[in-house]
Design an enzyme around this catalytic site. Sequence first.
Site, short mmCIF file in Angstrom:
data_model
loop_
_atom_site.label_atom_id
_atom_site.label_comp_id
_atom_site.label_asym_id
_atom_site.label_seq_id
_atom_site.Cartn_x
_atom_site.Cartn_y
_atom_site.Cartn_z
N SER A 4 -4.50 32.20 32.51
CA SER A 4 -4.51 31.74 31.20
C SER A 4 -3.43 30.62 31.53
O SER A 4 -3.24 30.00 32.27
CB SER A 4 -4.61 32.65 30.41
N ARG A 16 -2.33 35.17 15.32
CA ARG A 16 -2.94 36.06 16.43
C ARG A 16 -4.38 36.44 16.23
O ARG A 16 -5.06 36.42 17.19
CB ARG A 16 -2.12 37.09 16.28
N ASP A 37 -16.14 33.42 29.63
CA ASP A 37 -14.92 32.82 29.08
C ASP A 37 -15.19 31.58 28.52
O ASP A 37 -15.60 30.45 29.35
CB ASP A 37 -13.89 32.81 30.30
N HIS A 46 -12.41 35.54 27.82
CA HIS A 46 -11.21 35.17 28.65
C HIS A 46 -10.21 36.26 29.04
O HIS A 46 -9.60 36.15 30.30
CB HIS A 46 -10.56 34.25 27.58
N ASP A 47 -10.23 37.44 28.24
CA ASP A 47 -9.35 38.62 28.51
C ASP A 47 -9.72 39.25 29.59
O ASP A 47 -9.00 40.35 30.20
CB ASP A 47 -9.17 39.39 27.39
#
Length: 378
Positions: free
Chosen positions: A156, A226, A322, A355-356
């Site tokens: 990232s 967040r 992602d 993405h994580d």
Amino acid sequence: MASLPFSDDSRFGLRRQARLPGPLALSSGASLGPVDIAYETYGQMNADRSNVILICHALTGDQYVASDHPVTGKPGWWWRMVGEGKPVDPARHFIVCSNVIGSCMGSSGPASLDPATGEPFAMRFPVLTIADMVRAQAALLDHLGVDRLAAVIGGSMGGMQALTWPTLFPDRVERCVVIASTARHSAQNIAFHEVGRQAIMADPNWRGGDYYADGQPPVAGLAVARMAAHITYLSEAGLTEKFGRRLQARDAKTFGFDADFQVESYLRHQGLSFTDRFDANSYLYITRAMDYYDIAEDHGGGLAKAFAGTKARFCLVSFDTDWLYPTAESRIIVHALNASGAQASFVELSSPFGHDAFLLESPELNRVVDGFLRGGRA
């Protein structure tokens, strides 16, 4: 190969901080000095200092890559990748991970004291770029006596730093691993970050960034920022599998605005827990640095030009779910590397986690990184 006897050297170990005199010249034309950098090291440097690996963290990460976080008590954020028997192994490597400048875990940032006033910089802290973060890391490595990196690795925003390293310091990097990242922030990336920044600045407690004195930070705004960002780290399939439309601890909808759905409760928890460990102004500064990031723009508009001067080998990894930094972004980097004559390998991995995925259990990712670091092509 023998290791250097660093056991008594206070520069090395967990929870370290270096004050570098600077001044550090910044992309904006401003300068920063002195520069504090919080960092951790793991393992021992070998005799010829050829086993050093720099780990670069993501937007809300920190230096605690493989040790317990002092605020949350949770294991290091990349314990699946870094540790005994892992691809990045302190038995083989001397590992450095530093908190980026602009952040809030001990490196210079908006919460740091301005030596000119004795008060927190707040929004008077200079605006930074990813390149500035990398230059600060290079200064730290100078302080540690490290001339050359066996590898720089990041996912990232960490991948942005890793990719920037050989463009700024082409002779200091042997291998570069870029995971779930990009060579520039897209309009969509910038748009999501702007939503988060506006949420923070709309919080009455933000007060132009001057909230440190009374201990009442813009918690609500930071939590919403967040929450919005966290959605981009997940995949639709992953959210559906994990939550679907299931209700949260109730048998029927309340016909109100409490967290009826599990996914609502999950996001609220993610937002609020984040505010315990992160500074709102740092969030503004780091997201701005990411939005300014465009390696091609920094090299006359040609991405291939950025890598023309380096002999580093590159490994690019993307994930099929992602959508924040999709596989197409990694392919753009690979094409540029090929055009520049650089050695590059690329793999797209399958994962339901979006993405994580680079932070979660991924034996395939570990295999790719381990093989690349041991000298093979991914």
